[in-house]
Every structure is written in C-alpha cells, then in structure tokens.
Design an enzyme around this catalytic site. Structure first.
Site, PDB file in Angstrom:
ATOM      1  N   CYS A  11       0.828  -1.224   0.000  1.00  0.00           N
ATOM      2  CA  CYS A  11       0.000   0.000   0.000  1.00  0.00           C
ATOM      3  C   CYS A  11       0.858   1.269   0.000  1.00  0.00           C
ATOM      4  O   CYS A  11       0.578   2.212  -0.744  1.00  0.00           O
ATOM      5  CB  CYS A  11      -0.997  -0.011   1.147  1.00  0.00           C
ATOM      6  SG  CYS A  11      -0.272  -0.219   2.760  1.00  0.00           S
ATOM      7  N   ASN A  22      -5.792   1.997   1.690  1.00  0.00           N
ATOM      8  CA  ASN A  22      -4.783   0.926   1.687  1.00  0.00           C
ATOM      9  C   ASN A  22      -5.391  -0.450   1.434  1.00  0.00           C
ATOM     10  O   ASN A  22      -4.739  -1.334   0.878  1.00  0.00           O
ATOM     11  CB  ASN A  22      -4.004   0.894   3.008  1.00  0.00           C
ATOM     12  CG  ASN A  22      -4.911   0.831   4.220  1.00  0.00           C
ATOM     13  OD1 ASN A  22      -5.715   1.743   4.430  1.00  0.00           O
ATOM     14  ND2 ASN A  22      -4.813  -0.214   5.000  1.00  0.00           N
TER      15      ASN A  22
HETATM   16  N1  LIG Z   1      -3.747  -4.471   5.467  1.00  0.00           N
HETATM   17  C1  LIG Z   1      -3.340  -3.763   4.418  1.00  0.00           C
HETATM   18  O1  LIG Z   1      -3.666  -2.573   4.272  1.00  0.00           O
HETATM   19  C2  LIG Z   1      -2.464  -4.395   3.365  1.00  0.00           C
HETATM   20  C3  LIG Z   1      -2.137  -3.637   2.229  1.00  0.00           C
HETATM   21  C4  LIG Z   1      -1.326  -4.211   1.240  1.00  0.00           C
HETATM   22  C5  LIG Z   1      -0.858  -5.510   1.405  1.00  0.00           C
HETATM   23  N2  LIG Z   1      -1.171  -6.208   2.536  1.00  0.00           N
HETATM   24  C6  LIG Z   1      -0.647  -7.584   2.656  1.00  0.00           C
HETATM   25  O2  LIG Z   1      -1.743  -8.481   2.510  1.00  0.00           O
HETATM   26  C7  LIG Z   1      -1.528  -9.640   3.339  1.00  0.00           C
HETATM   27  C8  LIG Z   1      -2.751  -9.779   4.254  1.00  0.00           C
HETATM   28  O3  LIG Z   1      -2.835  -8.622   5.068  1.00  0.00           O
HETATM   29  P1  LIG Z   1      -4.027  -8.394   6.079  1.00  0.00           P
HETATM   30  O4  LIG Z   1      -3.860  -7.021   6.595  1.00  0.00           O
HETATM   31  O5  LIG Z   1      -5.313  -8.796   5.486  1.00  0.00           O
HETATM   32  O6  LIG Z   1      -3.627  -9.450   7.217  1.00  0.00           O
HETATM   33  P2  LIG Z   1      -4.538 -10.071   8.364  1.00  0.00           P
HETATM   34  O7  LIG Z   1      -5.699  -9.193   8.633  1.00  0.00           O
HETATM   35  O8  LIG Z   1      -3.621 -10.416   9.495  1.00  0.00           O
HETATM   36  O9  LIG Z   1      -5.083 -11.433   7.719  1.00  0.00           O
HETATM   37  C9  LIG Z   1      -4.260 -12.542   7.475  1.00  0.00           C
HETATM   38  C10 LIG Z   1      -5.122 -13.717   7.067  1.00  0.00           C
HETATM   39  O10 LIG Z   1      -4.298 -14.825   6.750  1.00  0.00           O
HETATM   40  C11 LIG Z   1      -4.722 -15.996   7.464  1.00  0.00           C
HETATM   41  N3  LIG Z   1      -3.511 -16.768   7.740  1.00  0.00           N
HETATM   42  C12 LIG Z   1      -2.486 -16.454   8.579  1.00  0.00           C
HETATM   43  N4  LIG Z   1      -1.517 -17.377   8.521  1.00  0.00           N
HETATM   44  C13 LIG Z   1      -1.941 -18.307   7.613  1.00  0.00           C
HETATM   45  C14 LIG Z   1      -1.374 -19.518   7.118  1.00  0.00           C
HETATM   46  N5  LIG Z   1      -0.176 -19.962   7.546  1.00  0.00           N
HETATM   47  N6  LIG Z   1      -2.070 -20.226   6.201  1.00  0.00           N
HETATM   48  C15 LIG Z   1      -3.287 -19.796   5.759  1.00  0.00           C
HETATM   49  N7  LIG Z   1      -3.872 -18.654   6.198  1.00  0.00           N
HETATM   50  C16 LIG Z   1      -3.198 -17.924   7.109  1.00  0.00           C
HETATM   51  C17 LIG Z   1      -5.433 -15.454   8.685  1.00  0.00           C
HETATM   52  O11 LIG Z   1      -6.480 -16.279   9.140  1.00  0.00           O
HETATM   53  P3  LIG Z   1      -6.275 -17.604   9.995  1.00  0.00           P
HETATM   54  O12 LIG Z   1      -5.077 -17.369  10.882  1.00  0.00           O
HETATM   55  O13 LIG Z   1      -7.562 -17.746  10.733  1.00  0.00           O
HETATM   56  O14 LIG Z   1      -6.060 -18.703   8.992  1.00  0.00           O
HETATM   57  C18 LIG Z   1      -6.100 -14.190   8.133  1.00  0.00           C
HETATM   58  O15 LIG Z   1      -7.326 -14.520   7.511  1.00  0.00           O
HETATM   59  C19 LIG Z   1      -0.227  -9.388   4.101  1.00  0.00           C
HETATM   60  O16 LIG Z   1       0.824 -10.055   3.468  1.00  0.00           O
HETATM   61  C20 LIG Z   1      -0.056  -7.876   4.016  1.00  0.00           C
HETATM   62  O17 LIG Z   1       1.290  -7.471   4.082  1.00  0.00           O
HETATM   63  C21 LIG Z   1      -1.977  -5.690   3.505  1.00  0.00           C
END
Ligand SMILES: NC(=O)c1ccc[n+]([C@@H]2O[C@H](COP(=O)([O-])OP(=O)(O)OC[C@H]3O[C@@H](n4cnc5c(N)ncnc54)[C@H](OP(=O)(O)O)[C@@H]3O)[C@@H](O)[C@H]2O)c1
Length: 347
Positions: A148, A311
C-alpha cells in the site's frame, strides 16, 4: 472460461481478505466458491465481517481447498511462497496480496526480507499495479499486488518519471502516513487501542521494505519514511522533489494528464476549489480510487506531490481485483465501481 468465474480467498478472515470478499460479493462475474480461515473454520463469513452477514458461506480450512478458477491469497508474508505449488495446482490464476512475489530476484529478497523459498516462481509473477503494468497482465497466471505504501508513492511519482521531470539523480523524500488497518487484523502491543489511538508515530524512519518495490517499479531511488497515524483506512504519501531543472505547472499538468487521463481509478486533486483541494484518504475510503495532486514552490526549488489511497482497496484488494479483471479479460472496472462517501467520519 464460463461466464461465472469461481474465486477462492485464502486468508478470508483478515482485513484485506474481508475486502476481497466484499468486492466479490457485488462482482458481476466472480462468484465466491471458498474462503479460508484456520481460526474461524466452520463459522459464517458474516461472523467475522458483519458487512457480509447476508451471505451464508462458511470459512473452510486451507487444507480443504479445492479447484477454483482464480485464487486470491491474503496471508502474512512468507505463507504464499511456502504454499505456492499447492495454490497453482488448484487455480488457473493466483493473485497474491502479500510481498512474496512483488520483487523480481532472490537477491532482493535476501537483502530486504528473509530470503525466498520459491525463487523459481519469481520470473512468473507479474506486478499488479495496472497504471504501470497493464500490458503485462492479460493471461498472467501469478499476479503480485503491490504494497500500500509503495502503491501510493508510485502512483504519485510515476508520471514525473515517465515525462523525465524526475531523472533519477535528484533528491526525493517521501513520507507516508498510514492507518491502522495496514497492520492487519492480528493484535499486537503496538496496535491495541490504548497504544494506537491518537498517534502520529514514525515506524520506519529508514529502510522500509517498500523502498525496494518503489525503486524497482519506479526506476528511481527515494528516501522513504512512514508514520502510523490515527485513522483506520488510508495511506497518504507526500513526496518532496528537488528538481535539477525548473518545472512549471503546465509541465506537470501535461505529465499527469498524459499518463492518467484515461485511467479509470486515478483522479487529480490539485489545488482547485473547495475544502478537499489536495488528495485526502478520507475522500477515497472504501473506493478503488487514487487521488494525486502537486504544487511547485514559488522559488521553483521544490516540487511537492501528494497521493492518497485506501490501503485496503487501491493499496491491496481493489488493486488485486483490478489486475485480475484485466488478466481474465473482463471489464477492468467490474466490481470496483463504488465511489467513496461524503461526508464521512474518520475512516
Ligand atoms: N492491510 C493492508 O492494508 C495491506 C495492504 C497491502 C498488502 N497487505 C498484505 O496483505 C496480506 C494480508 O494482510 P491483512 O492485513 O489482510 O492481514 P490479516 O488481517 O492479518 O489477515 C491474514 C489472514 O491470513 C490468514 N492466515 C495467517 N496465517 C496463515 C497460514 N499460515 N495459512 C493460511 N492462512 C493464514 C489469517 O487467518 P487464519 O489465521 O484464521 O487462517 C487471516 O485470515 C499481508 O501479506 C499484508 O502485508 C496488507
């Protein structure tokens, strides 16, 4: 491919996963087939994302994943590189929202991250940001959505690089302010309400990992700093550029219009009238729009560029679906037409 394209979301209980589910919910062609969460297996998706309570889908365990046309992976860094062979086995197209496939070489991952466990896949991956990479997206089968902070920065500066206002030798300082949803749904000491509320906290004064992404896709070096600020959604990038040659407002308007005139999700907000004269995350919250604006100082020694995105939309899930639409040959704005709200409280 049939008229309905089945979609899966790994990490559906997270913040960007929830945003993907929300977009897919109203997408005219993509149909949600499965969403995973290890913590919420068996629970309805509305249990975690109350804006989706009208749906009766339930989270499944990632080990129970079966074939879909397109798979979005919204998992923490390191997960999709570990499981990429399984993902490409079950889906024709994989769109990863993490940092796992954004950079081109193993060396970059050794320098900026903790190495890479599937370096042979790096060549296959296509960077998602359509504004700079549209021509490489059709038929791509592994797509890496941008970070982001990097997206906000690249969208702001790309037209200046393309038009040679920025040549790579001038000093460029970028400061990004970002909301709490950037950190994801998992709790940490820094993200609990008492510690996070009311802050303007520098969290990466130097050496932010997105610097590598910005440098690779913009082709110039920037000095980058990020602040965590008191909003939920939004990333606002301010770039200070010290040009070597004088630039005029009309040079700049030409540069931005040349690149963004026909872009469906970039709007200029550059010193016009009204309250929101420059880009402001609040205005684009919930939408896939990026706003860009600029001003040259009266002595012509400094150019300031502003860009604002949500983001979780332009900075991740919205960008991922935009790129997927192009890869799949769909209308590129499908599922992404909603505008933000006005007026709105702090997003
Ligand atoms: N948030 C933002 O603004 C943003 C922007 C750009 C990019 N990103 C990227 O997008 C990705 C997700 O971000 P987020 O903010 O959505 O994170 P988040 O809210 O922490 O969500 C992570 C998800 O992944 C699952 N997970 C965790 N470990 C796992 C595994 N080993 N196998 C399968 N599922 C797993 C979690 O659920 P369970 O643990 O229940 O399986 C949860 O649903 C990250 O890499 C982040 O850097 C985020």
């Amino acid at each position: 491919m049939s008229e309905t394209i089945t979609a899966g979301v790994i990490g559906g209980s997270g913040f960007t996963g929830g945003e993907l589910l929300r977009i897919i919910d109203s997408h005219p062609v993509l149909t949600l087939d499965q969403a995973t969460s290890r913590s919420y297996t068996g629970k309805s998706i509305g249990y975690v994302h109350p804006n989706l309570r009208h749906r009766d889908d339930r989270f499944i365990d990632p080990d129970d994943l079966s074939s879909v046309d397109i798979l979005f992976t919204a998992t923490p860094h390191g997960v999709s590189m570990k499981h990429i062979d399984e993902y490409v086995d079950v889906a024709d197209t994989v769109v990863d929202l993490s940092a796992d496939f954004r950079l081109s070489t193993e060396e970059q991952y050794n320098e900026w991250y903790d190495g890479h466990s599937a370096p042979d896949r790096l060549d296959q991956a296509v960077y998602a940001l359509p504004e700079i990479n549209r021509e490489n997206l059709p038929q791509a089968d592994l797509i890496a959505a941008g970070g982001c902070n990097a997206t906000a920065t690249i969208i702001g500066l790309y037209p200046l690089v393309k038009s040679d206002v920025i040549t790579g030798s001038e000093q460029i300082v970028v400061d990004v302010k970002v909301g709490s949803s950037e950190g994801g749904a998992a709790e940490s000491q820094a993200s609990n309400h008492a510690e996070r509320s009311g802050i303007v906290r520098p969290y990466a004064p130097t050496g932010h990992r997105h610097e590598a992404e910005i440098e690779e896709y913009l082709g110039v070096s920037v000095s980058f700093t990020a602040h965590a600020v008191d909003m939920i959604r939004g990333a606002s990038a301010t770039a200070h550029i010290f040009p070597e040659q004088p630039v005029t407002n009309s040079d700049l308007w030409r540069a931005y219009r040349d690149v963004y005139e026909d872009e469906p999700f970039v709007r200029m907000a550059s010193g016009g009238g009204g309250v929101y004269r420059y880009p402001e995350p609040k205005v684009v919250a919930g939408s896939n729009y990026a706003e860009v604006g600029f001003e040259v100082d009266p002595g012509n020694k400094r150019l300031v560029v502003f860009s604002a995105i949500d983001n979780m939309m332009k900075g991740s899930a919205g960008q991922a679906v935009h790129a997927a639409n192009i890869a799949l040959g769909l209308d590129e704005t499908a599922g992404l037409e909603s505008t933000g709200f006005h007026p709105i409280g702090a997003p």
